[in-house]
Design an enzyme around this catalytic site. Structure first.
Site, PDB file in Angstrom:
ATOM      1  CG  HIS A   1      46.156  24.033  19.496  1.00 33.64           C
ATOM      2  ND1 HIS A   1      46.669  24.485  18.297  1.00 33.64           N
ATOM      3  CD2 HIS A   1      46.508  24.964  20.425  1.00 33.64           C
ATOM      4  CE1 HIS A   1      47.304  25.622  18.488  1.00 33.64           C
ATOM      5  NE2 HIS A   1      47.217  25.942  19.771  1.00 33.64           N
TER       6      HIS A   1
ATOM      7  CG  ASP B   1      48.891  18.084  20.488  1.00 36.65           C
ATOM      8  OD1 ASP B   1      49.998  18.248  21.037  1.00 36.65           O
ATOM      9  OD2 ASP B   1      48.165  19.032  20.138  1.00 36.65           O
TER      10      ASP B   1
ATOM     11  CD  GLN C   1      48.937  22.854  26.789  1.00 37.84           C
ATOM     12  OE1 GLN C   1      49.426  23.040  27.903  1.00 37.84           O
ATOM     13  NE2 GLN C   1      49.065  23.744  25.803  1.00 37.84           N
TER      14      GLN C   1
ATOM     15  CE  LYS D   1      52.716  24.632  24.015  1.00 34.48           C
ATOM     16  NZ  LYS D   1      51.519  25.441  24.141  1.00 34.48           N
TER      17      LYS D   1
ATOM     18  CB  CYS E   1      44.823  28.166  19.128  1.00 41.26           C
ATOM     19  SG  CYS E   1      45.896  29.578  18.878  1.00 41.26           S
TER      20      CYS E   1
END
Length: 409
Positions: A122, A199, A202, A225, A367
């Protein structure tokens, strides 16, 4: 436990909403998730009965909220299996967490060093590293992916050298929806004393996170999220690394003492970690909402959610694979995201026509422009599921998508 999808859906008020006389079908959960009633209810309850600042005063409301924040820090540490709540730092979102790490950790890096990221990151895990590399002049290396969209481990090994200081990688690609082999990556990094940042934006709501088992140095995610309000991020930092972090955002609430002699500051003492990294007034209500969201997930059971979502994503993939005009990107072994295009159609056209039927997906470059260029496209249609996505949602989406395709032939 029987996964009662109908009961779960009743917990999310927005799913009852209609647009253009159509029941909305929300398939943009990789961008942000909807909120259950308990989160919404307790936000109102907080404003009505408990609102105050935290860590500032000794009066009752402030004490209640200060204690509540620390209880939630403990709750989050248990949710991701951190060793200690002191390893949890509150930020505003994943982007801020990544910027914090990029600006803080690179203060000890010189122009001969290098940092490694992947091509499928991202923008939030690309831009901070790039901007700082222009100032410090360190090398930013980018790992390739293989044909299926997974990080190329051989390319990673080739790019690592004695000057590699950090590897910062996504757990699950926000475009391809596939889980990267982060344990293997971290194992390689540990042998070379390289710091690892994962990261988890997700991943956090779709797989069970165990930071001790993963053995990363840093793990980040955003509250919004995972069914919590916007404005809250979590930065997990392995305890031994806390002292290596530099304060990048300073202000109120993090100072133990300031010594001034003859109107000149000669010494500033900061409070202990992790609180010294949380300057200014925290987003108290969102942190409380994150605590409520975790309670809600724990009540249903993260394993139950994972098992249900596996069935939904497999069901959706099988439906899409039977449509000749659909192009699906990356390996078919996906966690929660399917990115696709319709042959000879722009993703925005597909997105707009779906929207007219009350179906919400994300369209565009996600993104992740480098990933788009890798596949020689300008944008995609991205469908992403959540615990409340039903087979009925998918069936309606497929039915409408087929109508759109036939309409545009």
């Amino acid at each position: 436990m029987i996964y009662n999808i109908n009961k779960i859906r009743l917990d999310f008020p927005i799913l009852k909403k209609r647009i253009n006389k159509k029941r909305i079908i929300y398939l943009d959960n990789a961008s942000t998730s909807q909120k259950p009633k308990i989160v919404i209810k307790n936000q109102t309850k907080f404003y009505k009965n408990y609102y105050s600042s935290v860590n500032r005063s000794i009066y009752t409301l402030s004490n209640i909220n200060s204690n509540k924040i620390e209880e939630i820090r403990i709750k989050i540490s248990k949710f991701i299996n951190a060793k200690s709540p002191e390893e949890i730092i509150f930020t505003n979102n994943s982007t801020e967490s990544l910027n914090f790490l990029a600006y803080s950790l690179t203060k000890n890096i010189n122009k001969n060093d290098n940092i490694i990221i992947s091509i499928i990151e991202h923008h939030s895990n690309i831009i901070p590293w790039y901007l700082i590399s222009k100032k410090i002049n360190y090398k930013l290396k980018i790992i390739k992916i293989n044909k299926k969209g997974f990080i190329n481990i051989n390319d990673l090994k080739k790019k690592i050298n004695k000057n590699t200081k950090i590897i910062s990688i996504t757990h699950i690609s926000n475009v391809l929806g596939i889980k990267n082999p982060i344990k293997k990556i971290i194992k390689i990094a540990k042998k070379k004393n390289i710091l690892t940042i994962i990261d988890g934006s997700q991943a956090i709501s779709h797989i069970k996170i165990n930071v001790q088992k993963i053995n990363c140095d840093f793990y980040i995610f955003s509250g919004h999220k995972i069914y919590a309000p916007t404005g809250t991020g979590i930065l997990y930092c392995k305890k031994k690394n806390l002292n290596n972090l530099n304060i990048w955002k300073s202000g109120g609430g993090i100072i133990a003492n300031i010594n001034i002699k003859k109107y000149k500051i000669n010494n500033i003492q900061f409070i202990n970690s992790p609180w010294k990294f949380e300057s200014g007034t925290l987003n108290i209500e969102s942190i409380i909402g994150l605590g409520d969201a975790i309670n809600y997930i724990n009540k249903i059971g993260i394993k139950n959610i994972i098992n249900y979502e596996k069935k939904i994503i497999k069901y959706t993939l099988n439906k899409l694979k039977n449509i000749p005009e659909i192009i699906i990107y990356g390996s078919k072994k996906k966690i929660s995201i399917i990115s696709f295009n319709v042959k000879n159609n722009h993703c925005y056209d597909i997105g707009m026509l779906l929207n007219q039927n009350g179906i919400f997906i994300r369209t565009g470059n996600q993104c992740a422009i480098p990933t788009m260029k890798l596949y020689n496209i300008s944008g995609i249609c991205r469908l992403s599921i959540a615990m409340y996505t039903s087979k009925k949602d998918i069936n309606t989406f497929i039915y409408v998508l087929k109508k759109i395709i036939n309409l545009k032939k």
